[in-house]
Enzyme design. Structure first.
Site, PDB file in Angstrom:
ATOM      1  N   LYS A   1      -1.236   8.793  -6.605  1.00  0.00           N
ATOM      2  CA  LYS A   1      -0.985   9.468  -5.331  1.00  0.00           C
ATOM      3  C   LYS A   1       0.278   8.890  -4.691  1.00  0.00           C
ATOM      4  O   LYS A   1       0.701   7.765  -4.986  1.00  0.00           O
ATOM      5  CB  LYS A   1      -2.174   9.311  -4.376  1.00  0.00           C
ATOM      6  CG  LYS A   1      -2.530   7.856  -3.989  1.00  0.00           C
ATOM      7  CD  LYS A   1      -1.693   7.290  -2.863  1.00  0.00           C
ATOM      8  CE  LYS A   1      -2.066   5.845  -2.528  1.00  0.00           C
ATOM      9  NZ  LYS A   1      -1.147   5.232  -1.523  1.00  0.00           N
TER      10      LYS A   1
ATOM     11  N   GLY B   1      -2.010   3.926  -5.854  1.00  0.00           N
ATOM     12  CA  GLY B   1      -3.447   4.152  -5.959  1.00  0.00           C
ATOM     13  C   GLY B   1      -4.007   4.047  -7.353  1.00  0.00           C
ATOM     14  O   GLY B   1      -5.051   4.647  -7.655  1.00  0.00           O
TER      15      GLY B   1
ATOM     16  N   ASP C   1      -8.866   3.951  -0.713  1.00  0.00           N
ATOM     17  CA  ASP C   1      -8.293   5.205  -1.217  1.00  0.00           C
ATOM     18  C   ASP C   1      -9.189   5.917  -2.225  1.00  0.00           C
ATOM     19  O   ASP C   1      -8.837   7.003  -2.704  1.00  0.00           O
ATOM     20  CB  ASP C   1      -6.931   4.938  -1.872  1.00  0.00           C
ATOM     21  CG  ASP C   1      -5.860   4.541  -0.864  1.00  0.00           C
ATOM     22  OD1 ASP C   1      -6.018   4.860   0.326  1.00  0.00           O
ATOM     23  OD2 ASP C   1      -4.871   3.900  -1.278  1.00  0.00           O
TER      24      ASP C   1
END
EC number: 2.7.1.148
Length: 284
Positions: free
Chosen positions: A11, A101, A137
């Protein structure tokens, strides 16, 4: 033997706003994130013995309980009373400690994969809630695509996809600890992105407006500790990327570029400054 395959995409943050420090020591944040076409590959198969095995070829990523994918498997088994085991093979492509992430998306892929492996038919909403107990996350990564995350990252609101474009990623040869960066945060001294303008640009599919308004409150903190990250951002801007920002707590800098030919030129230019440079598309 049934083998379950899961793609675990990285991400980037289109925004990261640190709002306040909470009494529990965490920070309330507001983040717009979207997935990109840079992904780890996760393979899972069941074991009769009640254990969790992780196999990967990386000297930077542990294969024990320190690994978020291992934690995801442990939490999943404990929550749903699974008494058999699982073997998890991780093929890493996302840089480690990069603000992309990687650990969170691996954990999310394990949650989705175990749901399929053991045919439990658990909803993504429930998996995301479980993921939020593992890392900030992980809930977003369970869903993927594009979303705004609030709280400490566990409250997810899905968004439409941003305008399509190319993404040039440049990661310096350092790792950045999110915990260390947040430990240096003084909320009163941070800049704050205009989240509403970013949302408006996404809704209108306005690429240039999106690039003008992307922002990350943590840039000043990471730049102060690692000046080479700011240097890479300046270089990416000079190379001509339309929107340039640090993702997460860093150190990866990304540039948004509308046309492939220009993106390739910037990619080739950045390779002189970083060993790890990638040219990918948005997925979200």
């Amino acid at each position: 033997m049934t083998i379950i395959l899961e793609k675990a995409p990285a991400k980037i943050n289109l925004s990261l706003d640190v709002l306040r420090k909470r009494i529990d020591g965490y920070h309330d944040v507001e983040m717009i994130m979207t997935t990109i076409d840079l992904a780890d590959r996760i393979e899972l198969y069941a074991l009769e013995e009640d254990k969790i095995e992780i196999a990967l070829e990386s000297r930077y990523v542990p294969n024990d309980e320190r690994n978020l994918a291992y934690k995801a498997a442990r939490v999943f088994k404990d929550t749903y009373g699974i008494t058999t085991g699982v073997h998890i093979n991780m093929e890493k492509h996302i840089p480690v400690s990069a603000g992309l992430g990687g650990g969170s998306t691996d954990a999310a892929a394990v949650l989705r994969g175990l749901n399929r492996l053991w045919s439990l038919d658990i909803s993504l909403d429930e998996l995301a809630e479980l993921g939020s107990t593992i890392g900030a996350d992980v809930a977003f990564c369970v869903y993927g695509n594009t979303a705004i995350a609030r709280g400490y990252g566990e409250k997810i609101e899905k968004l439409s996809s941003p305008p399509p474009c190319w993404v040039v990623l440049a990661k310096p040869d350092i790792g950045v600890s999110t915990r260390t960066i947040f430990g240096q945060v003084n909320v009163d001294k941070l800049s704050h992105p205009d989240t509403n303008q970013i949302l408006r640009a996404i809704n209108k599919q306005d690429f240039n407006s999106l690039c003008r308004h992307i922002g990350n409150s943590l840039e000043s903190v990471t730049f102060a500790l690692h000046p080479e990250v700011e240097h890479i951002k300046d270089t990416m801007v000079q190379a001509g990327a339309t929107g340039v920002l640090m993702s997460g707590s860093g150190p990866t800098i990304y540039g948004l570029v509308e046309h492939q030919s220009k993106a390739k030129r910037i990619y080739n230019g950045m390779r002189g400054f970083c060993d790890e440079v990638y040219l990918v598309r948005l997925l979200g």
